[in-house]
Design an enzyme around this catalytic site. Structure first.
Site, PDB file in Angstrom:
ATOM      1  N   HIS A   1      -3.592   9.887   4.692  1.00  0.00           N
ATOM      2  CA  HIS A   1      -4.023   8.507   4.442  1.00  0.00           C
ATOM      3  C   HIS A   1      -5.511   8.410   4.765  1.00  0.00           C
ATOM      4  O   HIS A   1      -5.905   8.382   5.929  1.00  0.00           O
ATOM      5  CB  HIS A   1      -3.216   7.548   5.314  1.00  0.00           C
ATOM      6  CG  HIS A   1      -3.333   6.112   4.908  1.00  0.00           C
ATOM      7  ND1 HIS A   1      -4.457   5.364   5.164  1.00  0.00           N
ATOM      8  CD2 HIS A   1      -2.461   5.293   4.249  1.00  0.00           C
ATOM      9  CE1 HIS A   1      -4.276   4.142   4.698  1.00  0.00           C
ATOM     10  NE2 HIS A   1      -3.082   4.065   4.134  1.00  0.00           N
TER      11      HIS A   1
ATOM     12  N   CYS B   1       0.863  -1.175   0.000  1.00  0.00           N
ATOM     13  CA  CYS B   1       0.000   0.000   0.000  1.00  0.00           C
ATOM     14  C   CYS B   1       0.899   1.223   0.000  1.00  0.00           C
ATOM     15  O   CYS B   1       2.046   1.153  -0.431  1.00  0.00           O
ATOM     16  CB  CYS B   1      -0.956  -0.020   1.193  1.00  0.00           C
ATOM     17  SG  CYS B   1      -0.144  -0.070   2.791  1.00  0.00           S
TER      18      CYS B   1
END
Length: 662
Positions: A585, A28
């Site tokens: 995020h 990720c």
């Protein structure tokens, strides 16, 4: 000095036992995500000291090694090449990790959660309304109140109250097929099959008996031509069978024929297997259980009632409770009263008390909005919303409800509490026990209070369980945290990373320019320690603040250049004109959604101004997937500053001061 990405990949590959030990690998925005075949082959010391890694932890069946934005993708590319590993998507890694879960019971609980979480709003709303309408109808028909039901207003409301439960198998079929990876619309068709009007309604079997059977093997094997209204497990099993067949057909059927051959064969084969085997086996199991229940009810000192009061809620999960009307009717015919209904009522009250405890203890607005109406519905006798929407989902409240229900049922049996009829439980069940109202109230109190107390003491919000202890990166050795799936995880900092941080001199720290970073989202600002992810909560990636967003628009927090924009849209890196490296995020584990909730309005290399729209976010889609929308805003180059101050603890609007760096 620049990191040697190939050497970094080589070290982590060696530490985990080589490429042959990797089931699946992906990355990720910040970490390498690995699912391993054999954890015993991992040399944890080597993982802890891997070049370039800032830390690692095991959670959700994955070994996650933290490298940071701009680094992890390069290490990943070398890792794949060196280990001769096939790259995987984040969703594939998550699925592989789920398969590695060794506890079959917890896998089953997770599966039920995946099936029912998306349909919670439907069953919560209908359940509460159905409880109200059932109570009103009962009181009207028994002369307690006078209610005019002969009008459109009442009839439409009554129609709304029972629609979700009347067609529950269709909702479950759609959701279960999606959870298993099958076409959800085919799953809905299987759900329709099991409650097709051509079949006798299962709810009438107890009073009318089975009206029709059909021979499968003449003289040897016949099936009852009845539906599966109220049953949960048969449709979930059917969805699993559908997915198994459909996936394999997609691989072998030529593309030119796949569109019509695969759905036709999948549905037809699933229908035959379900109607000829799964359904009949389930009916046989139900009858065996009913026989066992009748035996338990004869045990002395209320022990059988204790067992049944505790097990009643699990039978609701399977749908067996739909058959309990036969017990009520049989006892009324034999004794003029039913001793069974108070036991069922105690079980329902137990689940209600457990859900109410969750509603009062949780700090999560979404959980409270589900738990409170669910508990009210259960207090009125409709427990499905409380069981599937809240208690079973968090499990400990479910167990608390079973304990409370068992003790309440035991008391009811000891004092000989009996009901004059059947049809309503919970609060309004007292109307059937007017000859023993005090006993009913005491049973109600025991079941509800015990379940409430145990649930309140044991329940913790996922965000509380997930939150890691906040530790300064400069001094961190290991941080104990709870990972998002409630597995215990050790977040270990890399010795190499610690040394690099320690090497940052005070002089270097003061070369950065002080500035204020604005809130990129509107919502509630919280400390990093409350983020439900051990990496962010432990501030391994850097200090900062987090926001629980109330609006789905993320803007630039300062003037600067976009340096990272994840393909899945969930993470954005921005280097401000003053040199501050910001990582935003969006949500936790949202990388698994493959970008579906995100619409990008910028790209890597763009120079943006404060307040410029970078990303649109479908918050509802993230929550529907059962994921957190909490968004960490991190100063990735924290060691470059002498201080990082976060303004948290209240609501923030876009543009409000969120972080100050000195």
């Amino acid at each position: 000095m620049a990191l040697d990405y190939k050497e970094a990949a080589s070290q982590i590959l060696e530490a985990i036992g080589g490429g042959g030990n990797v089931v699946s690998a992906a990355h990720c925005a910040t970490r390498l995500r690995l699912v391993l075949a054999d954890d015993s082959k991992v040399d944890q010391t080597k993982v802890d000291n891997a070049l370039g890694a800032k830390g690692n932890f095991k959670a959700s069946g994955q070994l996650q090694v933290i490298y940071g934005t701009g680094t992890v993708n390069k290490v990943y590319d070398e890792f794949i090449a060196l280990g001769h590993i096939t790259a995987a998507t984040k969703a594939e890694v998550k699925e592989a990790a789920a398969q590695q879960q060794s506890n079959p019971f917890m896998r089953a609980i997770k599966l039920l959660g995946d099936v029912f979480v998306p349909i919670i709003p439907a069953i919560v709303a209908s359940g509460l309304l159905l409880g109200i309408m059932s109570a009103l109808s009962f009181m009207d028909s028994n002369g307690f109140i006078s209610l005019n039901t002969d009008n459109a207003w009442y009839q439409i409301l009554n129609l709304v109250s029972n629609t979700a439960f009347t067609f529950l198998q269709i909702l479950i079929g759609f959701s279960a097929a999606k959870a298993f990876g099958a076409n959800p619309y085919l799953g809905a068709v299987i759900g329709m099959l099991l409650i097709n009007p051509a079949l006798q309604n299962a709810n009438t079997v107890a009073t009318e008996g089975v009206q029709q059977t059909y021979a499968v093997i003449p003289g040897l094997y016949s099936i009852e031509w009845t539906g599966y209204q109220g049953h949960v497990i048969p449709i979930v099993i059917a969805a699993g069978i559908l997915a198994f067949i459909e996936k394999r057909l997609h691989k072998v059927v030529p593309e030119a024929f796949d569109l019509f051959v695969t759905p036709l064969v999948s549905v037809a084969a699933t229908a035959y297997i379900t109607m000829l085997a799964v359904g009949p086996i389930f009916v046989w199991a139900e009858n065996a259980i009913l026989g066992g229940i009748q035996f338990l009810l004869t045990l002395p000192l209320g022990l059988g009632s204790l067992i049944m009061g505790a097990l009643y809620a699990p039978t609701v999960v399977t749908g067996i409770h739909q058959m309990y009307t036969t017990i009520d009717l049989g006892q009324i015919a034999s004794y003029g009263v039913t001793y069974w209904l108070p036991l069922a009522s105690a079980a329902n009250i137990g689940q209600a008390g457990a859900a109410l405890a969750v509603a009062l203890k949780t700090r999560d607005v979404k959980i409270r909005s589900l738990a409170l109406p669910s508990s009210l519905s259960a207090f009125m006798g409709i427990t499905e919303p409380a069981i599937f929407g809240v208690n079973l989902r968090f499990f400990k409240p479910f167990v608390a409800g079973c304990i409370g229900g068992g003790l309440g049922a035991m008391f009811a049996s000891i004092v000989g509490l009996a009901a004059a009829g059947t049809g309503v439980t919970g609060i309004f069940g007292i109307l059937l026990c007017l000859n023993q109202p005090l006993q009913y109230v005491l049973m109600f109190a025991i079941a509800g209070v015990v379940a409430f107390g145990i649930s309140y003491m044991t329940y913790r919000d996922p965000s509380d369980e997930d939150a890691a202890e906040s530790v300064q990166p400069q001094t961190q050795v290991a941080v104990t945290a709870i990972a998002p799936d409630e597995d215990t995880a050790q977040v270990r900092s890399s010795a190499a990373a610690d040394a690099a941080v320690a090497a940052a001199t005070p002089e270097a720290a003061h070369t950065a320019v002080a500035e204020t970073i604005a809130a990129p989202l509107a919502g509630t600002a919280i400390p990093m320690s409350e983020v439900p992810d051990p990496v962010f909560a432990g501030e391994i990636m850097g200090k900062g603040a987090a926001i629980k967003p109330t609006e789905g628009k993320l803007v630039a927090p300062a003037a600067g250049t976009i340096t990272v924009f994840a393909e899945t849209g969930h993470a954005i890196g921005l280097t401000t004109d003053n040199g501050c490296e910001i990582l935003m995020h969006v949500g936790i584990d949202t990388v698994t959604l493959e970008g579906k909730p995100f619409t990008a309005h910028a790209k890597v290399g763009d120079h943006v101004q404060p307040g410029q729209l970078l990303l649109e976010i479908d918050l509802a889609a993230i929550e529907a997937a059962g994921l957190s929308t909490v968004t960490p805003v991190i100063v990735a180059n924290t060691p470059a500053y002498s201080g990082v101050t976060a303004h948290v603890g209240g609501n923030v609007a876009v543009g409000d001061a969120l972080i100050e760096v000195q």
